[in-house]
Design an enzyme around this catalytic site. Sequence first.
Site, PDB file in Angstrom:
ATOM      1  N   ARG A  69      38.978  52.986  99.639  1.00  9.93           N
ATOM      2  CA  ARG A  69      39.117  51.583  99.257  1.00  9.93           C
ATOM      3  C   ARG A  69      37.859  51.085  98.528  1.00  9.93           C
ATOM      4  O   ARG A  69      37.939  50.516  97.444  1.00  9.93           O
ATOM      5  CB  ARG A  69      39.340  50.747 100.512  1.00  9.93           C
ATOM      6  CG  ARG A  69      39.624  49.289 100.280  1.00  9.93           C
ATOM      7  CD  ARG A  69      39.633  48.541 101.613  1.00  9.93           C
ATOM      8  NE  ARG A  69      40.158  49.386 102.670  1.00  9.93           N
ATOM      9  CZ  ARG A  69      41.445  49.670 102.841  1.00  9.93           C
ATOM     10  NH1 ARG A  69      42.324  49.128 102.049  1.00  9.93           N
ATOM     11  NH2 ARG A  69      41.821  50.459 103.817  1.00  9.93           N
ATOM     12  N   THR A  70      36.699  51.319  99.133  1.00  9.78           N
ATOM     13  CA  THR A  70      35.453  50.861  98.515  1.00  9.78           C
ATOM     14  C   THR A  70      35.196  51.600  97.207  1.00  9.78           C
ATOM     15  O   THR A  70      34.777  51.005  96.210  1.00  9.78           O
ATOM     16  CB  THR A  70      34.276  51.059  99.494  1.00  9.78           C
ATOM     17  OG1 THR A  70      34.594  50.405 100.722  1.00  9.78           O
ATOM     18  CG2 THR A  70      33.002  50.471  98.935  1.00  9.78           C
TER      19      THR A  70
ATOM     20  N   LYS B  54      22.145  73.407  98.264  1.00 12.56           N
ATOM     21  CA  LYS B  54      21.086  74.379  97.964  1.00 12.56           C
ATOM     22  C   LYS B  54      19.742  73.946  98.541  1.00 12.56           C
ATOM     23  O   LYS B  54      18.732  74.595  98.307  1.00 12.56           O
ATOM     24  CB  LYS B  54      20.956  74.560  96.449  1.00 12.56           C
ATOM     25  CG  LYS B  54      22.115  75.313  95.805  1.00 12.56           C
ATOM     26  CD  LYS B  54      21.889  75.466  94.300  1.00 12.56           C
ATOM     27  CE  LYS B  54      23.134  75.976  93.587  1.00 12.56           C
ATOM     28  NZ  LYS B  54      23.184  75.565  92.184  1.00 12.56           N
TER      29      LYS B  54
ATOM     30  N   ARG C 224      27.381  55.272  98.809  1.00  8.36           N
ATOM     31  CA  ARG C 224      27.994  55.251 100.140  1.00  8.36           C
ATOM     32  C   ARG C 224      27.445  56.449 100.889  1.00  8.36           C
ATOM     33  O   ARG C 224      27.485  57.578 100.362  1.00  8.36           O
ATOM     34  CB  ARG C 224      29.504  55.393 100.005  1.00  8.36           C
ATOM     35  CG  ARG C 224      30.236  55.553 101.314  1.00  8.36           C
ATOM     36  CD  ARG C 224      30.522  54.217 101.941  1.00  8.36           C
ATOM     37  NE  ARG C 224      31.406  54.265 103.076  1.00  8.36           N
ATOM     38  CZ  ARG C 224      32.068  53.205 103.516  1.00  8.36           C
ATOM     39  NH1 ARG C 224      31.947  52.037 102.918  1.00  8.36           N
ATOM     40  NH2 ARG C 224      32.838  53.293 104.565  1.00  8.36           N
TER      41      ARG C 224
ATOM     42  N   HIS D   1      26.829  46.708 104.733  1.00  8.36           N
ATOM     43  CA  HIS D   1      27.865  46.850 103.705  1.00  8.36           C
ATOM     44  C   HIS D   1      27.956  45.481 103.034  1.00  8.36           C
ATOM     45  O   HIS D   1      28.949  44.767 103.166  1.00  8.36           O
ATOM     46  CB  HIS D   1      29.186  47.229 104.375  1.00  8.36           C
ATOM     47  CG  HIS D   1      30.267  47.656 103.425  1.00  8.36           C
ATOM     48  ND1 HIS D   1      30.061  47.844 102.080  1.00  8.36           N
ATOM     49  CD2 HIS D   1      31.592  47.916 103.632  1.00  8.36           C
ATOM     50  CE1 HIS D   1      31.199  48.208 101.507  1.00  8.36           C
ATOM     51  NE2 HIS D   1      32.131  48.251 102.424  1.00  8.36           N
TER      52      HIS D   1
END
Lengths: 330, 330, 330
Positions: free
Chosen positions: B73-74, B103, B124, B153
């Site tokens: 959604r975000t 790595k 995120r 958020h």
Amino acid sequence: MSQVAFRIRNELAMINGDFCGKDIVSLDQFARQDIEYLLPVIQHMKNLAVNHEVSHLLAGHLISLLFFEPSSRTFSSFAAAVKRLGGQTIEIQNPETVSSVSKGESFEDTIRVFEAYSSAIVLRHPVPGSARAAARAAKDIPVVNAGDGNNEHPTQTLLDMYTIYEQFGRLDHLTGLLAGDVFNSRTLHSLMRGLSLFNNNIVYLLSPPQLRLDRSDLAQFVKRGLRIIEIDSEKDIPHDCQFWYWTRIQKERFASLDAYAEIVAKNFTVTPSLLDTYASKNTILMDPLPRVGTIDPAVDDDERAVYLRSQIRNGLYTRMALLALILGKA
Amino acid sequence: MSQVAFRIRNELAMINGDFCGKDIVSLDQFARQDIEYLLPVIQHMKNLAVNHEVSHLLAGHLISLLFFEPSSRTFSSFAAAVKRLGGQTIEIQNPETVSSVSKGESFEDTIRVFEAYSSAIVLRHPVPGSARAAARAAKDIPVVNAGDGNNEHPTQTLLDMYTIYEQFGRLDHLTGLLAGDVFNSRTLHSLMRGLSLFNNNIVYLLSPPQLRLDRSDLAQFVKRGLRIIEIDSEKDIPHDCQFWYWTRIQKERFASLDAYAEIVAKNFTVTPSLLDTYASKNTILMDPLPRVGTIDPAVDDDERAVYLRSQIRNGLYTRMALLALILGKA
Amino acid sequence: MSQVAFRIRNELAMINGDFCGKDIVSLDQFARQDIEYLLPVIQHMKNLAVNHEVSHLLAGHLISLLFFEPSSRTFSSFAAAVKRLGGQTIEIQNPETVSSVSKGESFEDTIRVFEAYSSAIVLRHPVPGSARAAARAAKDIPVVNAGDGNNEHPTQTLLDMYTIYEQFGRLDHLTGLLAGDVFNSRTLHSLMRGLSLFNNNIVYLLSPPQLRLDRSDLAQFVKRGLRIIEIDSEKDIPHDCQFWYWTRIQKERFASLDAYAEIVAKNFTVTPSLLDTYASKNTILMDPLPRVGTIDPAVDDDERAVYLRSQIRNGLYTRMALLALILGKA
């Protein structure tokens, strides 16, 4: 969210010559005149793409491509269609990234969330009926079915019909060969439905005996007006076919590998010599791809082989046409 | 890399009415006047999007969307925001595709690599504090926090505040109900901080007794000027609430499934009858989604239910506004 | 599909000053004059990007980015290059989403499907020789090698050469230090081939004794005209190096972790004091990244450290230049 006046639909709407705002969920929404309306629009899109014309038809529009199962070919065809028309995509290719689903969100809520950001949703989903459910959940924007399990994949059939039309200038009075897994192939069944919308079409079905068309399906297609002739051997293929449509034997449908191996051993493969012996010089050779044992690569350079050339590209043009039409832009 | 004069920041900068070049990491960067500056810009973006206007505000700009955990959604909201403004995205949705990390590359190096290609980074990340660390690593471009674990958020809270503002024309003198997992919900805590920037706001907290607001959090919000009233039963919901904000009980926070089941059994769900009995005709019903047991789908068609309609779309408009502002384009 | 007249190629074509329609598969396609032709185009792309100019050079063109193994840095660099030039991408980042492959489709068919939608294909693949095979399959459009196993990664070398050229205005008469895993590093080998196209270049090779350049490789580079001096200790680094190129010891190449640990213990790491003691004030410090134990972050703010700044960005400009050239747009 769009200037287009979308209708509230309890059930699937027939196109009836007016694509604007309609969901594209099933081939059964299309009447003959709808397909006749669509064909020149596909041709127009082809011209546009071949000339690398920069189109802004879908400028300002976001189309969500929600692929709940991987399908690289269909995904890229739809993505290309949107972008060629100047639109932009929201791309969900990987089911695990639909995080809300893993948190327990309902399918309907997920669809409605994407509806809020999008002008249209293109859905690929493994569960039959998903596209219809999505169309019901997304009341304000059109939903396009990009394959819902073994149920429907209408844009595949429309591109197949355009491919035949482009070559012969008609969809009536055709003779075709449908070969391979006639029992299971969604693609073949759907093409038979499409051809039955037109007049005087004959299809020859060539398959291993275990994979013949189901009797009730056969009865249904015949009732719709299609003439069907089942044959057992390539020797019975008539020489005047306009098209051969070959499909792979779907390994995943067999209970045992032995049963599968037995059929494949019979070599249901198009070779140059098969083509030279039984096809005419105008017969086009189609395959929905991937081909796995269906067509010998030695056939690829034959002019009649359209599966890796026009058939794929026609998928792009067909999707461009449909998206433009349902968004009221063509 | 940009014409915008970015500042070198050791720590997070307050917005102070000037968004240009600022990171958006925490709601605590915002003063009342910053939110008041932002609200009409969101409104402007809404008008632009609703009319399918083609914007070129972010033309020539690439925004990297780095999603180290899935959040469909975000992710799609930010992707849509960039594209609606004519910008383009570099999309990393799948943590495993950040190959350099596997790595052994440091988080800071990864961020600096994307910084080199981008006008801004949207991050995120599951680890609290990641957004701040990224902002520190990317000295030349702004970083936007799209959720860093259970920490912050901020764009969620800004869209929630816009949703309330849009309905009532103010963010002062409001009475609201915050319900569900009041103890854990990052969304509710952040909204309380946002509301405390304005005057004379009252929130009623309704939760299972095990999930009450932590006492020190409560003391802090009260100190910031928010009036808080804890209630035990829906019977105590006042009738004059401007908004109800419902959040799901977060299964993943419970030590045992039994403890979770016990709470859920009490049916902390909004039903049509609950709404009709305790809400006013102007109360809006909000939910950050996904809703899992929080709101009965029978409520969806109620005009007061904004969670699947304006609340989601406002997320898009809010992110459009913020991106345009920090890139000096609005 | 393009206005560009592409040649049918049985084998890789030399560039010969004409990039239009050519595949970019190997550094060996480039002669000195090709690189001299390319360098000012890269410079032009840099100016365009730095000024956030909106380019429409690739408008109407779709470039498929087919990444059969993850490589976030290279992927985003190519994606950014296409988008900065106004083109659009078809992005396949996750090998599992190439669904047709899992159904048994041949690599050649997969490439030809994407060819049908695209103006060019950028391929990353773990198997050496894949890029060449793809170029052979896609007869009508150019293919760019974005790394095929331990074989070739030509755009990395071209960006490295531009980075050196940008600093010193020449690619002749240079002295450089190549350090780290000289035995295995594809990057170093390729850079040596690039430098050998120009005159009077000297490279010092500094590596653990186990990771010295293979004798036949050494002989080959010397034959091409490069002067090579192997050294055992940083004390032997000459003070007049124009560039240091450091590469990580590739853990995955060692049979045992002990063998790896033994080498790493010797601390093959660039520190501020190493740089201050052995480099000149004009020496630039390069690293293909990720750096894992190769360069102390304390060096990052040194002006000579270009690995996290111009080297990454030059990757973007180099790919912009190559794409524009092979599509006949620059």
